[in-house]
Write an enzyme that holds these catalytic residues in place. Structure first.
Site, PDB file in Angstrom:
ATOM      1  N   HIS A 119     -17.043  58.134  39.516  1.00  0.00           N
ATOM      2  CA  HIS A 119     -16.584  57.281  38.397  1.00  0.00           C
ATOM      3  C   HIS A 119     -17.293  55.928  38.420  1.00  0.00           C
ATOM      4  O   HIS A 119     -16.705  54.906  38.088  1.00  0.00           O
ATOM      5  CB  HIS A 119     -15.069  57.063  38.442  1.00  0.00           C
ATOM      6  CG  HIS A 119     -14.260  58.307  38.266  1.00  0.00           C
ATOM      7  ND1 HIS A 119     -13.775  58.716  37.043  1.00  0.00           N
ATOM      8  CD2 HIS A 119     -13.862  59.260  39.144  1.00  0.00           C
ATOM      9  CE1 HIS A 119     -13.092  59.848  37.190  1.00  0.00           C
ATOM     10  NE2 HIS A 119     -13.136  60.207  38.450  1.00  0.00           N
ATOM     11  N   ASN A 146      -7.491  61.686  33.980  1.00  0.00           N
ATOM     12  CA  ASN A 146      -8.760  62.149  33.412  1.00  0.00           C
ATOM     13  C   ASN A 146      -8.530  62.616  31.978  1.00  0.00           C
ATOM     14  O   ASN A 146      -7.388  62.722  31.534  1.00  0.00           O
ATOM     15  CB  ASN A 146      -9.295  63.332  34.229  1.00  0.00           C
ATOM     16  CG  ASN A 146     -10.084  62.889  35.460  1.00  0.00           C
ATOM     17  OD1 ASN A 146     -10.438  61.732  35.601  1.00  0.00           O
ATOM     18  ND2 ASN A 146     -10.350  63.826  36.335  1.00  0.00           N
ATOM     19  N   HIS A 167      -5.273  52.789  42.335  1.00  0.00           N
ATOM     20  CA  HIS A 167      -4.763  53.517  43.509  1.00  0.00           C
ATOM     21  C   HIS A 167      -3.508  54.283  43.091  1.00  0.00           C
ATOM     22  O   HIS A 167      -2.572  53.697  42.551  1.00  0.00           O
ATOM     23  CB  HIS A 167      -4.451  52.508  44.621  1.00  0.00           C
ATOM     24  CG  HIS A 167      -3.805  53.105  45.825  1.00  0.00           C
ATOM     25  ND1 HIS A 167      -4.016  54.415  46.222  1.00  0.00           N
ATOM     26  CD2 HIS A 167      -2.941  52.581  46.739  1.00  0.00           C
ATOM     27  CE1 HIS A 167      -3.306  54.649  47.318  1.00  0.00           C
ATOM     28  NE2 HIS A 167      -2.639  53.568  47.644  1.00  0.00           N
ATOM     29  N   TYR A 174      -7.814  56.303  47.716  1.00  0.00           N
ATOM     30  CA  TYR A 174      -8.088  55.160  46.829  1.00  0.00           C
ATOM     31  C   TYR A 174      -8.029  53.826  47.561  1.00  0.00           C
ATOM     32  O   TYR A 174      -8.881  52.957  47.378  1.00  0.00           O
ATOM     33  CB  TYR A 174      -7.159  55.193  45.609  1.00  0.00           C
ATOM     34  CG  TYR A 174      -7.543  56.310  44.664  1.00  0.00           C
ATOM     35  CD1 TYR A 174      -7.323  57.643  45.009  1.00  0.00           C
ATOM     36  CD2 TYR A 174      -8.180  56.055  43.464  1.00  0.00           C
ATOM     37  CE1 TYR A 174      -7.708  58.679  44.181  1.00  0.00           C
ATOM     38  CE2 TYR A 174      -8.571  57.087  42.625  1.00  0.00           C
ATOM     39  CZ  TYR A 174      -8.333  58.389  42.989  1.00  0.00           C
ATOM     40  OH  TYR A 174      -8.725  59.419  42.170  1.00  0.00           O
TER      41      TYR A 174
END
Ligand code: HDE
Length: 671
Positions: free
Chosen positions: A72, A145, A336, A359
């Site tokens: 990403h 997503n 996160h 994360y």
């Protein structure tokens, strides 16, 4: 504790320092007299070490980059707010979902997954849709997503999947593409990826705009109400403008014409005041119904079909402000999954559990230590009070003598009290490295996806498989993938096998269930924010064009005049300003085109190409006045979505609202 410099301190400073707001200083506040010449021993002599301004300037420049995200890396962000439609107190104690009067600020980052930070926007890839809610109870990150499922079921496979899809290690080729051996090798050996691969091969992976893209939390989460009762929940974002995609051939041309296509689109829409809106919807499943499905709710490669559990809209999000500084905000934002507020909780989905580790870990490296929550875009709105101290880049000056609990010196403060309570789920089991057998089935929902597609969507999926596998060098990998496709649907396997010149594998029996909500054909359309090019030349009937343009613009469309040269176009009596000159514009950057001239343009190659290309890409095409001559010159094979005749305004707007005409015969129009 207090911020390093509060407003009072700043005022004191300002009173002391003569304010010339234009004056350049070093980072230490020392005025700079020359920033164009380094300090030298003689005008032709060596540069001196003592040039502190030179050294600071270059050092800061050398250190401008931080590690890009492992995945990403390429993203675009925007601020806005979220507001609930009604109180959800019966299922969750989260304040921001219960109080309709609260406008919760948000920051959203959209992204591609595989490419580097400088890669093109319009690659075939899943898109990230990560939302940071700055709630009254702290930060809630919904890191989703634009597909509702994922490639793998267990977090421990993530490095394998990412290594497979990223450029190959020996030569770092290809950039931002899954069309290569290592990705498809992983797929053929990891059939749990088949459902996600169907989404990836569909046009969902080439969205027209971040504003026209659904978002999904993917995992099953939990809502927990004030009395501790839990309900399973899946999160969905539904864009107000509907879900729409580009077509593959167009994507390839956009990558060169405007690599920032999606980023620019988001930025410009917000600057224009056409604020993107998304509805947050939930699918709620009572805990008692956990085992009522033919898949495991903890398996992130499965959806709950909307027809089985309908979406309930619970609020809307509006994105209404662009960041001021890309690096400070969009690059430094740290999401996160573990940022969660009371009333929302996790489940044992092993993919989700893996993410809970990753994360925070990744931010420590990327943002250089544990104090990244102090970076403005990451800061919660409410006060932060705890005994965590020091570390790289500490911006707070903690004044308290104590940094431990319990303490008596600071009156026991800060004290843990009525805060986040984890849902009390009973867990028992053998410590074991094994997946539940309820995760074993990998094809039923891939078949459901295929069955639910319109014919044009199926054609595009087949073409995508052929493009991707056509770039794979090893025959055994192609054969392996085609074998799995036979378990998805024999029609799909046959079409792909034939295209690849492979034997058609024996097809098993598959079910014929559908979920109509999966097809993009079911999505609402509209004229708002569609970009329409009007091709003009001197001699065009300006008044006719003006009326059409005003009507489309009143519905929210963006009309741009394209003509052979810059300046104005029309005649001596009336004219319109030219937005783009023909050779600097291309049909792939627009949603629709109107030919308003043919007298001049029919003899011009680029104008004819414009119409042919728009036709190939399924775009609405209109003609007014002599524009029909340009359409004649382009020799379009049929008139599907081609609007001509008297007063096309209404019919053309309807055509634009329907997005594309995918059933055109493009076979005789040169690419
Ligand atoms: Fe991520 N993912 N991910 N992911 N992910 C990251 O975090 C990871 C997964 C998603 O705009 C990283 O800050 C693991 C699913 C988005 O900043 C990293 C696993 C979904 C973003 C990471 C997954 C996502 C990330 C890289 C498998 C959809 C961008 C940099 C267990 C529901 C957020 C970073 C942004 C980013 C790990 C799977 C979405 C490395 C280990 C499933 C939208 O921590």
């Amino acid at each position: 504790m207090k911020p390093e410099s509060d407003a009072k301190d700043q005022q004191l400073q300002a009173d002391r320092v003569p304010a010339d707001e234009r004056a350049m200083t070093t980072d230490q506040g020392i005025p700079v007299d020359d920033t164009d010449n380094s300090l030298k021993a003689g005008t032709r002599g060596p540069t001196l070490m003592e040039d502190f301004h030179f050294r600071e300037k270059i050092t800061r420049f050398d250190h401008e980059r931080i590690p890009e995200r492992v995945v990403h890396a390429r993203g675009s962000g925007a601020y806005g707010y979220f507001q609930a439609y009604e109180s959800l107190a019966e299922v969750t104690s989260a304040e921001f979902l219960n109080d309709m009067s609260i406008r919760t600020p948000v920051f959203v980052r959209f992204s591609t997954v595989a490419g580097s930070r400088g890669s093109a926007d319009t690659v075939r890839d899943v898109r990230g849709f990560a939302t940071k809610f700055y709630t009254t109870q702290g930060i809630f990150d919904l890191v989703g997503n634009n597909f509702p499922v994922f490639f793998i079921q267990d977090g421990i496979k993530f490095p394998d999947f990412v290594h497979a899809v990223k450029p190959e290690p020996h030569n770092e080729i290809p950039q931002a593409q899954s069309a290569h051996d290592t990705f498809w090798d992983f797929v053929q050996l990891q059939p749990e990826s088949m459902h996600m691969v169907m989404w990836l091969m569909s046009d969902r992976s080439i969205p027209r705009s971040f504003r026209m893209m659904q978002g999904f939390g993917v995992h099953t989460f939990r809502f927990v109400n004030a009395s501790g009762k839990a309900t399973f929940v899946k999160f969905h974002w539904r864009p107000k403008l509907g879900t729409h995609s580009l077509v593959w051939e167009e994507v390839l041309r956009i990558q060169g014409n405007d690599p920032d296509f999606n980023r620019r689109d988001l930025w410009e829409a917000i600057e224009r005041g056409a604020f993107p809106e998304y509805e947050l919807c939930v699918q709620l499943v009572p805990e008692s119904a956990e085992f009522d499905f033919d898949f495991d709710l903890l398996d992130a490669t499965k959806i709950i079909p909307e027809e089985q559990v309908p979406l309930r809209p619970i609020g809307k999000m509006v994105l209404n402000r662009n960041p001021d500084n890309f690096f400070a905000e969009t690059e430094q934002v740290a999401f996160h999954l573990g940022n969660i507020v009371p009333g929302i909780d996790f489940t044992n989905d092993p993919l989700l559990q893996g993410r809970l580790f990753s994360y925070l870990d990744t931010q420590l490296l990327r943002l250089g230590g544990p104090n990244f929550p102090q970076i403005p875009v990451n800061r919660p709105l409410n006060d932060v009070r705890n005994d965590q101290r020091d570390g790289f880049h500490q911006h707070l000056i903690h004044e308290s003598r104590t940094s431990y609990a319990p303490n008596s010196i600071s009156g026991g403060c800060p004290a843990a009290m009525d805060g986040y309570r984890h849902h009390q789920e009973k867990v028992e089991g053998t410590k074991i490295r094994m997946r539940s057998p309820s995760f074993d089935e990998h094809y039923r929902q891939a078949t459901l996806f295929w069955n639910s597609m319109a014919d044009w969507e199926k054609r595009h999926i087949v073409a995508a498989f052929l493009f991707e596998l056509g770039h794979v060098e090893r025959a055994a990998i192609k054969e392996g993938v085609v074998k799995h496709l036979a378990s998805v649907h024999p029609d799909l396997a046959e079409a792909v096998a034939q295209g690849l010149g492979l034997p058609v594998p024996p097809g098993g029996t598959v079910h014929s269930d559908t979920s109509p909500a999966l097809s993009m054909t079911a999505q609402p359309g509209g004229v708002a924010t569609r970009k329409i090019a009007i091709l003009m030349a001197d001699g065009t009937d300006v008044e006719g064009v003006r009326a059409l343009k005003e009507s489309l613009e009143s519905q929210g469309a963006i009309c741009e005049v394209v003509a052979p040269r810059e300046g104005t176009v029309g005649g001596t009596v009336a004219s319109l300003p030219v937005d783009r000159q023909l050779s600097a514009a291309t049909s792939v950057l627009y949603d629709a085109v109107v030919a308003a001239d043919g007298q001049v343009l029919a003899a011009m190659g680029p104008a004819k190409f414009w119409i042919m290309e728009a036709y190939r890409h399924g775009k609405p095409i209109g003609a007014v006045g002599s524009g029909t001559l340009l359409l004649d010159a382009a020799r379009l094979p049929d008139s599907l979505g081609v609007i001509t005749g008297d007063d096309i305004t209404q019919r053309f707007a309807e055509a634009v609202a329907s997005h594309r005409f995918y059933d055109r015969d493009v076979s005789s129009v040169p690419a």
